[in-house]
Every structure is written in structure tokens, then in C-alpha cells.
Enzyme design. Structure first.
Site, mmCIF file in Angstrom:
data_model
loop_
_atom_site.group_PDB
_atom_site.id
_atom_site.type_symbol
_atom_site.label_atom_id
_atom_site.label_comp_id
_atom_site.label_asym_id
_atom_site.label_seq_id
_atom_site.Cartn_x
_atom_site.Cartn_y
_atom_site.Cartn_z
ATOM 1 N N SER A 50 53.432 78.220 47.829
ATOM 2 C CA SER A 50 54.528 77.416 48.366
ATOM 3 C C SER A 50 55.553 78.261 49.110
ATOM 4 C CB SER A 50 55.243 76.677 47.230
ATOM 5 O OG SER A 50 54.316 75.959 46.449
HETATM 6 N N1 SAH Z 1 51.939 77.574 42.135
HETATM 7 C C1 SAH Z 1 51.011 78.196 43.058
HETATM 8 C C2 SAH Z 1 50.710 77.370 44.273
HETATM 9 C C3 SAH Z 1 50.124 76.079 43.964
HETATM 10 S S1 SAH Z 1 48.977 75.382 45.095
HETATM 11 C C4 SAH Z 1 51.486 79.566 43.493
HETATM 12 O O1 SAH Z 1 52.559 79.985 43.093
HETATM 13 O O2 SAH Z 1 50.741 80.224 44.229
HETATM 14 C C5 SAH Z 1 48.408 74.155 43.965
HETATM 15 C C6 SAH Z 1 47.371 74.639 43.003
HETATM 16 O O3 SAH Z 1 47.099 73.578 42.105
HETATM 17 C C7 SAH Z 1 46.053 74.979 43.672
HETATM 18 O O4 SAH Z 1 45.660 76.280 43.342
HETATM 19 C C8 SAH Z 1 45.086 73.927 43.100
HETATM 20 O O5 SAH Z 1 43.782 74.418 42.946
HETATM 21 C C9 SAH Z 1 45.743 73.608 41.773
HETATM 22 N N2 SAH Z 1 45.396 72.327 41.167
HETATM 23 C C10 SAH Z 1 45.177 71.122 41.764
HETATM 24 N N3 SAH Z 1 44.911 70.182 40.853
HETATM 25 C C11 SAH Z 1 44.954 70.794 39.624
HETATM 26 C C12 SAH Z 1 44.729 70.356 38.276
HETATM 27 N N4 SAH Z 1 44.419 69.083 37.983
HETATM 28 N N5 SAH Z 1 44.862 71.261 37.292
HETATM 29 C C13 SAH Z 1 45.161 72.549 37.549
HETATM 30 N N6 SAH Z 1 45.359 73.027 38.794
HETATM 31 C C14 SAH Z 1 45.263 72.161 39.828
#
Ligand code: SAH
Length: 223
Positions: free
Chosen positions: A75
């Protein structure tokens, strides 16, 4: 004298990243109204460039999200700071993150709270971020591969829950795993559209809902 001059004119890459990071916090975060000193300190400390693939590293302190592979993104720094401030993290808190991604948000939290648990649905990202955080010396972060919809019951209740992927609705298990006086932040809305960042607070067993701002996140997936 000459040697000093030479050293200063070719600063090691790390020094350059550090000054970019300090500047990022001033311009993108402090000047936009983030005041929580623990959040500001953490954002100044965590080396964001080490959470980003090599080819994008020089953009690490720019004002936007960046690709981290597998169709996912890290993000925008301001959004990380904004969401972290919104959940009012405290030093004795236990936190859950859903969507580990690069591990950056987990590291930002780990600098502030006692313990961070983070769940990631892409197995490769779960593995890479766990390795990254351990290499950086974080001992209070535990990452696992799985569907974060279900939370992480064994370590609940959580004082802080941060969901970093956009869901159509708030997963009920996360509400159940929120501690009394706990704070949960989650982007809600249809994938590929603008979503609303929602803050939930549990007070006397009841849920208070606050609408914060509009955001755009990658979609919440299910296993
Ligand atoms: N917080 C992260 C960025 C998030 S991007 C950082 O600091 O880099 C969102 C992430 O959520 C992605 O890696 C995606 O694979 C994950 N995601 C999506 N659905 C999810 C779920 N149901 N459970 C766990 N992770 C999930």
C-alpha cells in the site's frame, strides 16, 4: 578532507534510502495530519525499500502503492500510516493482520505493539515475508499461510485487527475475535471499485461503526 568529500558525494545506498524515508514521513505523512508519535517513529524506522522487489526499489519512498508480485501490491505509505493510526495501537496490544503481502504493514505494527499475527492467502508471499521479517530481526511477528476470513482463533482476542484487502462485508469471525475495546479497520466494497475504509470498535460487547475515508485495495480472496 578529500576523502571526506569523496565519502559524502558517494553516500552508501542505505544512507540515501534513509534520508528519502525521513523526507517521506515529513511530506506524505506528518504534513497530511498523522500525529501518533509511535506511528511516525515506526514509519521513519522500517526500511520500506527492503519489502519491495529490486526493480521497484528506487520508487520505495514515492507517494503510491507498488507491485510485490502475484498480482498484489504494497500500500501507499500514507494509507499504511493512516490505517495504523486509526486502530490506536498500544505497546501491550496483540494485533492480527489479514493480508501480509510484503510484510511491511506487519513490521510497522511490530515496532509498536507487543505481538503481531498475520495471515496471507498466497503461499509464496507468506513464505517470503516470514523470511524477510526474520532476517530483519522481528521476533514478535508470526505469519501463516491461510484464509484470513477465519481470523486466527488460537491467538484471539485481538486488541487490533487490520485487514489490508477489500472485502464485500466484514468477516464475522473477525468481529468475534476482537477484544473488548478492540479496534478493527477494513476496506469494504466491491473489487475494482472505490471502497470505504471502516473502523469498528467493540465497547461493552457492542460494535460501533465509523466510516473513515475512501480507498482502493486489491480484492479479498477465499480459499
Ligand atoms: N499489507 C500488505 C499489503 C496487502 S496487499 C503489505 O504491507 O505489503 C493484500 C494482501 O492480502 C495480498 O497479499 C493478498 O494475497 C492478501 N489476501 C487477500 N485475501 C486474503 C485472505 N482471505 N486471507 C489472507 N490474505 C488475503
Amino acid at each position: 578532507m578529500k576523502a571526506d568529500f569523496m565519502t559524502n558525494s558517494f553516500p552508501p545506498q542505505e544512507k540515501k534510502f534513509e534520508s528519502e524515508r525521513i523526507n517521506m514521513v515529513t511530506v506524505q505523512i506528518l504534513d497530511r495530519g498523522i500525529t501518533d508519535t509511535a506511528v511516525l517513529r515506526s514509519m521513519r524506522k522500517v526500511p520500506r525499500h527492503l519489502f519491495i522487489p529490486k526493480e521497484y526499489q528506487k520508487l520505495a519512498y514515492d507517494d503510491g502503492p507498488l507491485p510485490i508480485g502475484y498480482g498484489q501490491t504494497i500500500s501507499q505509505p500514507y494509507i499504511v500510516a493512516y490505517m495504523t493510526e486509526a486502530v490506536k495501537p498500544m505497546s501491550d496490544n496483540i494485533a492480527l493482520e489479514v493480508g501480509t503481502g510484503s510484510g511491511y504493514q506487519a513490521a510497522i505494527l511490530a515496532e509498536i505493539v507487543k505481538e503481531v499475527y498475520s495471515v496471507e492467502i498466497v503461499p509464496e508471499l507468506a513464505k517470503e515475508s516470514a523470511e524477510r521479517l526474520s532476517k530483519l530481526g522481528y521476533k514478535n511477528v508470526t505469519i501463516r499461510f491461510g484464509d484470513g476470513y477465519k481470523g486466527w482463533k488460537e491467538h484471539s482476542p485481538f486488541d487490533v485487527i487490520m485487514v489490508t484487502a477489500a472485502a464485500e462485508q466484514i468477516p464475522q469471525p473477525l468481529i468475534e475475535q476482537l477484544a473488548e475495546n478492540g479496534r478493527l479497520v477494513i476496506p469494504i466494497g466491491a473489487p475494482e471499485e472505490v471502497q470505504e475504509l471502516i473502523l469498528l470498535e467493540k465497547k461493552n460487547g457492542r460494535i460501533e461503526k465509523h466510516r473513515l475515508t475512501f480507498v482502493r485495495f486489491v480484492p479479498f480472496k477465499r480459499l
